[in-house]
Motif scaffolding. Sequence first.
Motif, mmCIF file in Angstrom:
data_model
loop_
_atom_site.group_PDB
_atom_site.id
_atom_site.type_symbol
_atom_site.label_atom_id
_atom_site.label_comp_id
_atom_site.label_asym_id
_atom_site.label_seq_id
_atom_site.Cartn_x
_atom_site.Cartn_y
_atom_site.Cartn_z
ATOM 1 N N ILE A 1 49.747 47.844 45.447
ATOM 2 C CA ILE A 1 48.809 46.726 45.479
ATOM 3 C C ILE A 1 48.074 46.627 44.148
ATOM 4 O O ILE A 1 47.825 45.533 43.631
ATOM 5 N N LYS A 2 47.757 47.768 43.562
ATOM 6 C CA LYS A 2 47.040 47.750 42.291
ATOM 7 C C LYS A 2 47.928 47.269 41.156
ATOM 8 O O LYS A 2 47.439 46.666 40.196
ATOM 9 N N VAL A 3 49.237 47.505 41.253
ATOM 10 C CA VAL A 3 50.150 46.974 40.245
ATOM 11 C C VAL A 3 50.162 45.446 40.284
ATOM 12 O O VAL A 3 50.401 44.790 39.267
ATOM 13 N N GLN A 4 49.869 44.872 41.424
ATOM 14 C CA GLN A 4 49.800 43.414 41.522
ATOM 15 C C GLN A 4 48.706 42.839 40.632
ATOM 16 O O GLN A 4 48.760 41.668 40.251
ATOM 17 N N ARG A 5 47.728 43.653 40.286
ATOM 18 C CA ARG A 5 46.707 43.201 39.340
ATOM 19 C C ARG A 5 47.313 42.944 37.968
ATOM 20 O O ARG A 5 46.779 42.140 37.195
ATOM 21 N N VAL A 6 48.406 43.644 37.658
ATOM 22 C CA VAL A 6 49.122 43.395 36.407
ATOM 23 C C VAL A 6 49.973 42.139 36.528
ATOM 24 O O VAL A 6 49.989 41.303 35.627
ATOM 25 N N THR A 7 50.678 42.005 37.644
ATOM 26 C CA THR A 7 51.563 40.850 37.803
ATOM 27 C C THR A 7 50.785 39.543 37.897
ATOM 28 O O THR A 7 51.340 38.481 37.610
ATOM 29 N N ASP A 8 49.502 39.607 38.279
ATOM 30 C CA ASP A 8 48.702 38.375 38.287
ATOM 31 C C ASP A 8 47.904 38.204 36.993
ATOM 32 O O ASP A 8 46.960 37.424 36.918
ATOM 33 N N ASP A 9 48.339 38.943 35.945
ATOM 34 C CA ASP A 9 47.737 38.819 34.609
ATOM 35 C C ASP A 9 46.236 39.100 34.600
ATOM 36 O O ASP A 9 45.463 38.453 33.893
ATOM 37 N N TYR A 10 45.835 40.112 35.384
ATOM 38 C CA TYR A 10 44.444 40.571 35.410
ATOM 39 C C TYR A 10 43.462 39.499 35.905
ATOM 40 O O TYR A 10 42.257 39.569 35.614
ATOM 41 N N GLU A 11 43.951 38.563 36.695
ATOM 42 C CA GLU A 11 43.060 37.532 37.232
ATOM 43 C C GLU A 11 42.014 38.140 38.162
ATOM 44 O O GLU A 11 40.827 37.774 38.112
ATOM 45 N N GLU A 12 42.440 39.071 39.029
ATOM 46 C CA GLU A 12 41.482 39.718 39.930
ATOM 47 C C GLU A 12 40.427 40.481 39.146
ATOM 48 O O GLU A 12 39.236 40.454 39.473
ATOM 49 N N ILE A 13 40.860 41.156 38.093
ATOM 50 C CA ILE A 13 39.930 41.925 37.276
ATOM 51 C C ILE A 13 38.974 40.997 36.532
ATOM 52 O O ILE A 13 37.762 41.256 36.446
ATOM 53 N N PHE A 14 39.490 39.886 36.023
ATOM 54 C CA PHE A 14 38.645 38.889 35.363
ATOM 55 C C PHE A 14 37.588 38.357 36.327
ATOM 56 O O PHE A 14 36.401 38.265 35.988
ATOM 57 N N ASN A 15 38.009 38.026 37.531
ATOM 58 C CA ASN A 15 37.075 37.479 38.518
ATOM 59 C C ASN A 15 36.033 38.509 38.941
ATOM 60 O O ASN A 15 34.890 38.149 39.284
ATOM 61 N N ALA A 16 36.411 39.785 38.925
ATOM 62 C CA ALA A 16 35.481 40.844 39.345
ATOM 63 C C ALA A 16 34.450 41.185 38.273
ATOM 64 O O ALA A 16 33.402 41.776 38.594
ATOM 65 N N LEU A 17 34.713 40.836 37.021
ATOM 66 C CA LEU A 17 33.785 41.172 35.943
ATOM 67 C C LEU A 17 32.483 40.391 36.145
ATOM 68 O O LEU A 17 32.493 39.161 36.154
#
Length: 273
Positions: free
Chosen positions: A175-191
């Motif tokens: 599931i965490k690898v999916q953060r890479v496949t979505d081009d860090y969109e989840e990480i961007f939104n979480a910042l």
Amino acid sequence: MATRLFEGKDHALFYRKYRFSPQEPLKKVIFSYLDEKVSSFQLAVDVGCGSGQCTHLLAPRFDKVIGTDISEAQIEEANRAPHPPNVSFLAAPAEKMPVEDHSVDLVTAFTAAHWFDLPSFMTEVERALKPAGCVILTSNTLDMTLHYGDCSEKLTQIFTEVRLLVSVTQRLGIIKVQRVTDDYEEIFNALPFQDKKRITDIIDKVPMTVAELMGYIQSFSSYQTFLKARPEAAKSRLQNVEKRILETIGVSSHETRLEFWNRQVCVLGCRSS
């Protein structure tokens, strides 16, 4: 809790030897952002630093740089390797940086943030950063291609086959690898900063020999998982890949140089002053 996949001593050794630091396109993005946003260059913390290749990148810009990683084996390799005197390495999780509140000018994570416990990490970033402090989170994507003369398409096909094969053996953290496949969109939104941006079209081009490419494959957490589960099959697969690559290029030397292209993503943010 962060996913822990890079902790074996042999794995850490491959990581230090064969993982590469950012190339000029990504460095240009990082340094341009630092020049634009960072006003104080006293302390940078590179979390999930592995064996420290990317941590060194910050040394010329900051008075002090701390690299942290949850893996003690990775930190041992980082400390064993030559590094600038203003760089130090400590074993610590990304979600608990060994720094005082509001003492850090820059937090970075290179090809690591997708493994973190995001809510805890973002809370820790807010705790650690000074007012107007910045964060830069980058990652390799799965858009990887090999280039050599007119063999590039075939070489990329061979490389993709082995990457996909060894990946199916690794279910932990998928599931965490999916953060890479979505081009860090989840990480961007979480910042949790208003001042932030995401860049997804940075192409790093890395020259490497066939031997170095084989080492790079062995640094994958998915390959190491495959190796532990089925050691003979993993070694046989790697030998077969090397043989096919040499045959495709039409050479016998493992020192033949090719070029590895990888698309990078980069999330950049700045805390309000």
